[in-house]
Design an enzyme around this catalytic site. Structure first.
Site, PDB file in Angstrom:
ATOM      1  CB  ALA A 236      -1.221  -1.237  11.909  1.00 38.03           C
ATOM      2  N   PRO A 237       0.192  -1.922   8.979  1.00 41.60           N
ATOM      3  CG  PRO A 237       1.391  -3.441   7.649  1.00 41.60           C
ATOM      4  CD  PRO A 237       0.030  -2.782   7.789  1.00 41.60           C
ATOM      5  N   GLY A 238       2.121  -0.023   8.425  1.00 43.95           N
ATOM      6  CA  GLY A 238       2.998   1.125   8.240  1.00 43.95           C
ATOM      7  C   GLY A 238       3.396   1.433   6.811  1.00 43.95           C
ATOM      8  N   GLY A 239       2.620   0.959   5.837  1.00 46.41           N
ATOM      9  CA  GLY A 239       2.966   1.228   4.441  1.00 46.41           C
ATOM     10  C   GLY A 239       3.035   2.711   4.118  1.00 46.41           C
TER      11      GLY A 239
ATOM     12  CG  ASP B 135      -4.034   0.656  12.956  1.00 50.71           C
ATOM     13  OD1 ASP B 135      -4.529  -0.277  13.626  1.00 50.71           O
ATOM     14  OD2 ASP B 135      -4.234   0.781  11.732  1.00 50.71           O
TER      15      ASP B 135
ATOM     16  CB  SER C 152      -0.932   0.005   1.217  1.00 51.98           C
ATOM     17  OG  SER C 152      -0.202   0.193   2.420  1.00 51.98           O
TER      18      SER C 152
ATOM     19  CG  ASP D  36      -5.354   3.025   2.519  1.00 54.15           C
ATOM     20  OD1 ASP D  36      -6.434   3.158   1.908  1.00 54.15           O
ATOM     21  OD2 ASP D  36      -4.538   2.118   2.250  1.00 54.15           O
TER      22      ASP D  36
ATOM     23  CG  ASP E 180     -11.854   4.850  16.196  1.00 52.13           C
ATOM     24  OD1 ASP E 180     -11.383   4.898  15.042  1.00 52.13           O
ATOM     25  OD2 ASP E 180     -13.076   4.764  16.423  1.00 52.13           O
TER      26      ASP E 180
ATOM     27  CE  LYS F 145      -9.707   2.019   1.800  1.00 49.07           C
ATOM     28  NZ  LYS F 145      -8.454   1.716   1.087  1.00 49.07           N
TER      29      LYS F 145
END
EC number: 2.1.1.186
Length: 352
Positions: free
Chosen positions: A217-220, A236, A184, A272, A256, A301
């Site tokens: 997370a995970p950090g892209g 996250d 991502s 994202d 959150d 989305k």
């Protein structure tokens, strides 16, 4: 040249049809859109001979959401098995001299097969065009865009380099960084290329800027910010990649993303999170409207059927909200190549 060809992500032909038909109606340029499901392209056939040129002149390609690339021409033409170059030269006799040449294919499995032919065909074709005086390197001249549906079928199109895609087919060639924890990461990098002039990166993506990554997370996306040496708050409940935490530039807040608010104004907010687009739109409205950040890149989305209508509604709501607050905000929205069932929005507060 009554036809406007537009490339798109397979499965989003209907969104391109709806978008271009709406623009054409607003501009009073009669015509109709046609496409096939999963074909990765749409043709808008104008009633007037100069209709496609007028559309391209009146619209900014950067303002279109779902088309990846566009070109105007007379429609697809058939090529013989041999002497393809001679047929193309004859077709181009009525075209202006062009300043650059791109051979393009559609983003389908068939298109991937045709790309091999295009790589072999480009060199002799380019030489023939230069020899015939149909091509000279000049960025001020129109770009010749040849979109091959097969080795025997091509759309001979034109577009202005400054009012069309940044890359052939609108597809950037970005290399996945091995240190990034997810693919991502390329979405955010592509967004920066799409929305920020490269000459402004050092100023607007500068070291020591403050950034917030919601749903990190995970950090892209965090990786891209850290790679620009920004100080990042990663929000996250999930775990972050260890290499990012070892950088010393990341503060991981396990809360959150929709509830988090920074203690001070930050330079960047990126998000994202998989959520209904209306809720994410409200998040954008808060962060930009209340001055929590200067710039933002956020993905919406789109799982619903009326995807173009939903995006248009959210963007309109944002514009109305910012106008009511007396704010000047630049808004961009594009379905990027690395996007899936989503679009990417870029927003920037401009000081009045």
């Amino acid at each position: 040249m009554n036809t406007l060809l537009m490339h798109c992500r397979p499965g989003f032909e209907g969104e391109v049809c709806a978008e271009i038909a709406e623009h054409a109606a607003t501009l009073e340029i009669p015509g109709y859109a046609k496409s096939k499901p999963a074909s990765a392209h749409v043709e808008f056939v104008c009633q007037d001979a100069d209709g496609a040129e007028r559309l391209m002149r009146r619209l900014r390609f950067a303002d279109l959401i779902f088309p990846r690339q566009w070109a105007r021409g007379p429609g697809f033409i058939e090529l013989p098995e041999s002497q393809r170059i001679e047929v193309l030269l004859a077709e181009l006799a009525s075209y202006p001299v062009c300043g650059s040449l791109w051979l393009e294919v559609l983003d389908t499995n068939a298109g991937k097969e045709v790309s091999t032919f295009c790589r072999k065909f480009e060199k002799p074709l380019r030489a023939a065009l230069v020899k015939a005086g149909r091509l000279q390197e000049d960025p001020a001249l129109p770009r010749l865009l040849l979109t091959f549906r097969s080795g025997r079928e091509v759309f001979v199109g034109l577009a202005e380099p400054r009012n069309s895609a940044l890359w052939p087919m609108g597809i950037p060639r970005l290399k996945f960084p091995r240190e990034a924890p997810s693919r991502s990461t390329l979405k955010l990098e592509e967004a920066w290329h799409q929305f920020i002039p490269r000459s402004e990166w050092d100023k607007r993506l500068a070291p020591d800027m403050l950034a917030v990554d919601l749903g990190a997370a995970p950090g892209g996306w965090t990786w891209q910010l850290v790679n620009r040496e920004m100080r990042v708050t990663a929000v996250d409940n999930g775990p972050m990649a260890e290499n990012l935490m070892y950088s010393g530039l990341v503060d991981h807040q396990k809360v959150d993303g929709y509830q988090y608010r920074p203690r001070q104004r930050v330079d960047w907010m990126v998000c994202d999170i998989v959520e209904k687009p209306a809720r994410t739109g409200a998040l954008i409205e808060t962060w930009i409207g209340e001055g929590l950040c200067r710039e933002a890149v956020v993905n919406l989305k789109l799982p619903m059927k009326q995807r173009y209508a939903e995006v248009r509604k959210i963007l309109q709501r944002l514009r109305e909200s910012f106008d009511a607050r007396g704010l000047k905000v630049a808004i961009g929205c594009k379905q990027l190549y690395h996007d899936r069932e989503e679009v990417t929005c870029h927003l920037r507060r401009l000081e009045r």
